[in-house]
Design a protein around this motif. Structure first.
Motif, mmCIF file in Angstrom:
data_model
loop_
_atom_site.group_PDB
_atom_site.id
_atom_site.type_symbol
_atom_site.label_atom_id
_atom_site.label_comp_id
_atom_site.label_asym_id
_atom_site.label_seq_id
_atom_site.Cartn_x
_atom_site.Cartn_y
_atom_site.Cartn_z
ATOM 1 N N VAL A 107 0.840 -1.205 0.000
ATOM 2 C CA VAL A 107 0.000 0.000 0.000
ATOM 3 C C VAL A 107 0.871 1.249 0.000
ATOM 4 O O VAL A 107 0.625 2.205 -0.753
ATOM 5 N N ALA A 108 1.916 1.259 0.837
ATOM 6 C CA ALA A 108 2.816 2.419 0.901
ATOM 7 C C ALA A 108 3.486 2.662 -0.445
ATOM 8 O O ALA A 108 3.610 3.808 -0.898
ATOM 9 N N GLY A 109 3.917 1.592 -1.110
ATOM 10 C CA GLY A 109 4.536 1.742 -2.426
ATOM 11 C C GLY A 109 3.559 2.268 -3.460
ATOM 12 O O GLY A 109 3.904 3.115 -4.289
ATOM 13 N N THR A 110 2.319 1.790 -3.390
ATOM 14 C CA THR A 110 1.286 2.250 -4.325
ATOM 15 C C THR A 110 0.959 3.719 -4.108
ATOM 16 O O THR A 110 0.770 4.479 -5.066
ATOM 17 N N LEU A 111 0.890 4.147 -2.848
ATOM 18 C CA LEU A 111 0.615 5.549 -2.553
ATOM 19 C C LEU A 111 1.699 6.459 -3.113
ATOM 20 O O LEU A 111 1.407 7.532 -3.667
ATOM 21 N N LEU A 112 2.956 6.041 -2.975
ATOM 22 C CA LEU A 112 4.038 6.860 -3.517
ATOM 23 C C LEU A 112 3.983 6.888 -5.036
ATOM 24 O O LEU A 112 4.224 7.937 -5.643
ATOM 25 N N ALA A 113 3.658 5.760 -5.651
ATOM 26 C CA ALA A 113 3.524 5.725 -7.106
ATOM 27 C C ALA A 113 2.434 6.689 -7.570
ATOM 28 O O ALA A 113 2.571 7.361 -8.607
ATOM 29 N N PHE A 114 1.357 6.788 -6.797
ATOM 30 C CA PHE A 114 0.272 7.722 -7.120
ATOM 31 C C PHE A 114 0.763 9.157 -7.035
ATOM 32 O O PHE A 114 0.489 9.986 -7.913
ATOM 33 N N ARG A 115 1.527 9.467 -5.979
ATOM 34 C CA ARG A 115 2.050 10.824 -5.819
ATOM 35 C C ARG A 115 3.016 11.189 -6.933
ATOM 36 O O ARG A 115 3.122 12.359 -7.329
ATOM 37 N N LYS A 116 3.721 10.198 -7.459
ATOM 38 C CA LYS A 116 4.710 10.448 -8.508
ATOM 39 C C LYS A 116 4.121 10.302 -9.913
ATOM 40 O O LYS A 116 4.847 10.407 -10.909
ATOM 41 N N ASN A 117 2.799 10.049 -10.000
ATOM 42 C CA ASN A 117 2.099 9.938 -11.282
ATOM 43 C C ASN A 117 2.685 8.846 -12.181
ATOM 44 O O ASN A 117 2.871 9.029 -13.387
ATOM 45 N N VAL A 165 8.604 -3.836 -4.807
ATOM 46 C CA VAL A 165 9.925 -3.524 -4.250
ATOM 47 C C VAL A 165 9.803 -3.144 -2.775
ATOM 48 O O VAL A 165 10.595 -3.591 -1.932
ATOM 49 N N THR A 166 8.798 -2.334 -2.456
ATOM 50 C CA THR A 166 8.604 -1.916 -1.069
ATOM 51 C C THR A 166 8.251 -3.105 -0.187
ATOM 52 O O THR A 166 8.742 -3.227 0.944
ATOM 53 N N ALA A 167 7.395 -3.990 -0.709
ATOM 54 C CA ALA A 167 6.864 -5.083 0.100
ATOM 55 C C ALA A 167 7.847 -6.224 0.313
ATOM 56 O O ALA A 167 7.857 -6.844 1.382
ATOM 57 N N LEU A 206 14.907 1.123 -1.455
ATOM 58 C CA LEU A 206 14.836 0.848 -2.895
ATOM 59 C C LEU A 206 13.723 1.650 -3.551
ATOM 60 O O LEU A 206 13.887 2.221 -4.641
ATOM 61 N N ARG A 207 12.576 1.692 -2.897
ATOM 62 C CA ARG A 207 11.431 2.445 -3.414
ATOM 63 C C ARG A 207 11.779 3.913 -3.620
ATOM 64 O O ARG A 207 11.521 4.487 -4.692
ATOM 65 N N ASP A 208 12.383 4.527 -2.609
ATOM 66 C CA ASP A 208 12.701 5.946 -2.686
ATOM 67 C C ASP A 208 13.771 6.230 -3.740
ATOM 68 O O ASP A 208 13.716 7.242 -4.446
ATOM 69 N N VAL A 209 14.753 5.334 -3.835
ATOM 70 C CA VAL A 209 15.801 5.512 -4.840
ATOM 71 C C VAL A 209 15.205 5.444 -6.254
ATOM 72 O O VAL A 209 15.586 6.225 -7.137
ATOM 73 N N ASP A 250 13.936 10.015 -4.685
ATOM 74 C CA ASP A 250 13.773 10.714 -3.416
ATOM 75 C C ASP A 250 14.935 10.346 -2.499
ATOM 76 O O ASP A 250 15.548 9.278 -2.668
ATOM 77 N N ILE A 251 15.230 11.208 -1.538
ATOM 78 C CA ILE A 251 16.190 10.835 -0.505
ATOM 79 C C ILE A 251 15.526 9.784 0.377
ATOM 80 O O ILE A 251 14.435 10.024 0.914
#
Length: 205
Positions: free
Chosen positions: A18-28, A40-42, A134-137, A141-142
């Protein structure tokens, strides 16, 4: 007890997806990007943990984890269709819950494999942090773990609580260790708890 641990492990995977999906949404990102970030996050941290411990990689051994990731990602996408914007705090809280799950589950897996308490704490921290790194890289993102705000430290504390308690009450150790990690991380998000940040001598503070 084994069934409970299995369910908790899947919950941790789902929350991180869910956290990875939310970030993907924010990054379009597109659909493929969503799946990549969710996966990758999970499973990133758990994969590295299992490789280092010379254990079967959990999602290769049991592909049901991949279905858990897909289901969590799809349900999150459906929920996001009802919203035009996702607040950064929502992402941070989802990540914090995942960190709490994976800290104790990573430490527990190392403990079951017969490793020392110190290695268990390190493996719990690695399980909780590496997937997010890995997700942030991937989205440039930092990584949260490299910022001043408490992150990996909460995993070290929560993992330590778990390994101290597990000899006396394994089920309660999972609960208390996870809650310790979660509450410390939420406190860091809310009140910006930080460790000392090092600056160049004579530079801005």
């Amino acid at each position: 007890m084994e069934l409970l641990l299995y369910i908790v492990d899947h919950l941790g995977v789902a929350v991180f997806a869910v956290a990875g999906t939310l970030l993907a949404f924010r990054k379009n990102l597109d659909g493929f990007g969503v799946i990549v970030l969710a996966a990758v996050t999970a499973i990133g941290g758990g994969t590295l943990r299992d490789l280092m411990l010379d254990l079967p990689v959990f999602w290769v051994h049991d592909p049901i984890y991949l279905y858990t990731i897909a289901a969590a990602a799809v349900l999150t996408i459906l929920w996001l269709r009802l919203r035009d914007y996702i607040h950064q705090t929502t992402l941070l809280v989802a990540d914090a819950v995942g960190v709490a799950f994976f800290t104790v589950m990573g430490a527990q897996k190392a403990m079951m494999a017969g490793f020392s308490p110190l290695i268990c704490v390190i493996m719990g921290t690695m399980s909780a942090c590496f997937g997010g790194m890995l997700r942030d890289v991937l989205v440039r993102d930092i990584p949260m773990v490299l910022k001043g705000e408490l992150y990996a430290t909460t995993c070290l504390v929560g993992g330590s609580v778990y390994v101290v308690m597990v000899e006396f009450t394994p089920a309660l150790a999972l609960l208390v260790g996870g809650l310790t990690t979660l509450l410390m991380r939420l406190g860091a998000i809310r009140w910006q708890w930080t460790l000392t940040v090092f600056h160049e001598h004579g530079g801005p503070r």
